[in-house]
Design a protein around this motif. Structure first.
Motif, short mmCIF file in Angstrom:
data_model
loop_
_atom_site.label_atom_id
_atom_site.label_comp_id
_atom_site.label_asym_id
_atom_site.label_seq_id
_atom_site.Cartn_x
_atom_site.Cartn_y
_atom_site.Cartn_z
N GLN A 113 3.82 -94.76 -36.43
CA GLN A 113 2.66 -94.23 -37.16
C GLN A 113 2.31 -92.81 -36.75
N THR A 114 2.58 -92.48 -35.51
CA THR A 114 2.19 -91.17 -34.98
C THR A 114 3.02 -90.02 -35.55
N THR A 115 4.15 -90.32 -36.13
CA THR A 115 5.16 -89.38 -36.64
C THR A 115 5.83 -88.58 -35.52
N LEU A 116 5.65 -88.99 -34.27
CA LEU A 116 6.28 -88.30 -33.15
C LEU A 116 7.81 -88.42 -33.23
N LEU A 117 8.47 -87.30 -32.99
CA LEU A 117 9.93 -87.26 -32.97
C LEU A 117 10.48 -87.14 -31.55
N ASP A 118 9.68 -86.56 -30.66
CA ASP A 118 10.14 -86.30 -29.31
C ASP A 118 8.91 -86.10 -28.43
N GLU A 119 9.01 -86.52 -27.18
CA GLU A 119 7.92 -86.34 -26.23
C GLU A 119 8.46 -86.04 -24.84
N VAL A 120 7.80 -85.11 -24.18
CA VAL A 120 8.10 -84.78 -22.79
C VAL A 120 6.79 -84.86 -22.02
N ALA A 121 6.80 -85.50 -20.86
CA ALA A 121 5.58 -85.65 -20.07
C ALA A 121 5.76 -85.01 -18.70
N VAL A 122 4.70 -84.35 -18.24
CA VAL A 122 4.62 -83.85 -16.88
C VAL A 122 3.78 -84.84 -16.08
N PHE A 123 4.32 -85.35 -14.99
CA PHE A 123 3.63 -86.32 -14.15
C PHE A 123 3.10 -85.66 -12.89
N ALA A 124 1.89 -86.08 -12.49
CA ALA A 124 1.30 -85.60 -11.24
C ALA A 124 0.56 -86.75 -10.59
N ASN A 125 0.96 -87.12 -9.38
CA ASN A 125 0.27 -88.17 -8.65
C ASN A 125 -0.98 -87.62 -7.98
N ILE A 126 -2.13 -88.24 -8.26
CA ILE A 126 -3.38 -87.82 -7.65
C ILE A 126 -3.67 -88.65 -6.40
N THR A 127 -3.49 -89.94 -6.52
CA THR A 127 -3.58 -90.86 -5.38
C THR A 127 -2.41 -91.82 -5.48
N GLU A 128 -2.39 -92.78 -4.60
CA GLU A 128 -1.30 -93.76 -4.62
C GLU A 128 -1.24 -94.53 -5.93
N SER A 129 -2.40 -94.75 -6.56
CA SER A 129 -2.44 -95.54 -7.79
C SER A 129 -2.85 -94.74 -9.02
N ASP A 130 -3.19 -93.47 -8.88
CA ASP A 130 -3.66 -92.65 -10.00
C ASP A 130 -2.65 -91.57 -10.36
N THR A 131 -2.35 -91.48 -11.65
CA THR A 131 -1.39 -90.50 -12.15
C THR A 131 -1.98 -89.75 -13.34
N ILE A 132 -1.81 -88.44 -13.34
CA ILE A 132 -2.17 -87.62 -14.49
C ILE A 132 -0.88 -87.28 -15.22
N THR A 133 -0.85 -87.49 -16.54
CA THR A 133 0.31 -87.09 -17.33
C THR A 133 -0.13 -86.17 -18.46
N ALA A 134 0.63 -85.12 -18.65
CA ALA A 134 0.42 -84.23 -19.80
C ALA A 134 1.63 -84.41 -20.71
N CYS A 135 1.40 -84.99 -21.89
CA CYS A 135 2.50 -85.31 -22.81
C CYS A 135 2.55 -84.30 -23.95
N PHE A 136 3.66 -83.60 -24.05
CA PHE A 136 3.87 -82.61 -25.11
C PHE A 136 4.79 -83.22 -26.15
N GLY A 137 4.36 -83.18 -27.41
CA GLY A 137 5.14 -83.83 -28.45
C GLY A 137 5.56 -82.93 -29.58
N ARG A 138 6.63 -83.34 -30.21
CA ARG A 138 7.07 -82.76 -31.48
C ARG A 138 6.93 -83.87 -32.53
N ASP A 139 6.24 -83.55 -33.63
CA ASP A 139 6.04 -84.53 -34.68
C ASP A 139 6.51 -83.96 -36.01
N ARG A 140 6.04 -84.53 -37.11
CA ARG A 140 6.49 -84.09 -38.42
C ARG A 140 6.05 -82.65 -38.74
N SER A 141 5.13 -82.10 -37.94
CA SER A 141 4.68 -80.72 -38.17
C SER A 141 5.84 -79.74 -38.07
#
Length: 207
Positions: free
Chosen positions: A101-129
Motif C-alpha cells: 500500500q505504501t508504494t515503497l520500492l526501496d528502503e535504507v535505514a540508518v541504525f543508532a543504539n541509544i541504550t541496550e534496548s532502545d534503537t533510533i532508525t532513520a528510514c529513507f525510501g524510494r516510492d512511486r514518486s
C-alpha cells in the motif's frame, strides 16, 4: 549546531539528500518489544505513510525486517531492506496488506543504539514518486558515511526515553501468538510450532 534542537531532523534530511536523494524519510524509536514511536516524517507522496499509524504502529511492525534487526541488538550503521528481508518477503501478509500500500520500492535505514534496548532508525525510501530504487553508487556513498549518520542520531536522541520503557515488557511474540490462537481459535501450538509459524509469517521459506 542543530544537535539537541528541533531543527536537527530537517538538517539531517538535507545532509542525506546530498548523499542519496530519497522520496520519504521516517525516524522511528524502537523500545525493546514495546510499540515503536514515530519521531519525524517527511514525504513527497502522502500515500506512503497513510497506513503507518493504524496498521504499522497497530501491530504490523512486529513483522518488519527493520524491527527484527533492532531486536538483534547492537546494530549500527546502514541496512537495506532487501538485503535483510526473508527470501519470501513479498509473499507475506505484511507485504501484501501493508507494505504494498505504501508504494515503497526501496528502503535504507540508518541504525543508532541509544541504550541496550532502545534503537533510533532513520528510514529513507524510494516510492512511486521517483519510481526507481537506490543505485549502487548511492548505496556506496551512504555506507561511507554510515558511522557519521549513526553518531548524529545517537547524539541528538541520547536522552530520549519513551514512557513505555517504565512499563513491564510484553511477553515474547511466540508466547503471545500461542495465547491468541488458543483463546480465539482453540488452536494449541507448542513453543517450537509457534516459532516456526512466526518464521513463515515473516517470509522465511523452508530452504
Amino acid at each position: 549546531m542543530a544537535l539537541a534542537t528541533p531543527a536537527l531532523p530537517q538538517h539531517f534530511s538535507t545532509l542525506v539528500k546530498r548523499l542519496a536523494a530519497f522520496d520519504n524519510l521516517i525516524i522511528i524509536a524502537y523500545h525493546g518489544e514495546h510499540r515503536p514511536a514515530v519521531l519525524y516524517r517527511e514525504y513527497t507522496d502522502p500515500v506512503v505513510y497513510l497506513p503507518m499509524d493504524s496498521q504499522y504502529l497497530g501491530g504490523d511492525y512486529l513483522l518488519d525486517p527493520f524491527y527484527r534487526e533492532h531486536l538483534r541488538g547492537g546494530v549500527q550503521g546502514i541496512r537495506r531492506l532487501r538485503d535483510i528481508a526473508p527470501d519470501h518477503f513479498r509473499r507475506t501478509h505484511y507485504y501484501k496488506n501493508y507494505y504494498h500500500q505504501t508504494t515503497l520500492l526501496d528502503e535504507v535505514a540508518v541504525f543508532a543504539n541509544i541504550t541496550e534496548s532502545d534503537t533510533i532508525t532513520a528510514c529513507f525510501g524510494r516510492d512511486r514518486s521517483s519510481g526507481k530504487p537506490f543505485n549502487r553508487r548511492e548505496l556506496e556513498v551512504l555506507q561511507q558515511y554510515e558511522l557519521t549518520l549513526s553518531s548524529l542520531l545517537k547524539k541528538h536522541w541520547q536522552d530520549y526515553r519513551s514512557d513505555d520503557v517504565m512499563k513491564a515488557a510484553p511477553a515474547p511474540l511466540e508466547e503471545r501468538l500461542r495465547e491468541t490462537l488458543n483463546q480465539q481459535h482453540s488452536i494449541r501450538l507448542s513453543p517450537r510450532q509457534a516459532e516456526v509459524a512466526l518464521f513463515i509469517l515473516r517470509g522465511h521459506s523452508s530452504l
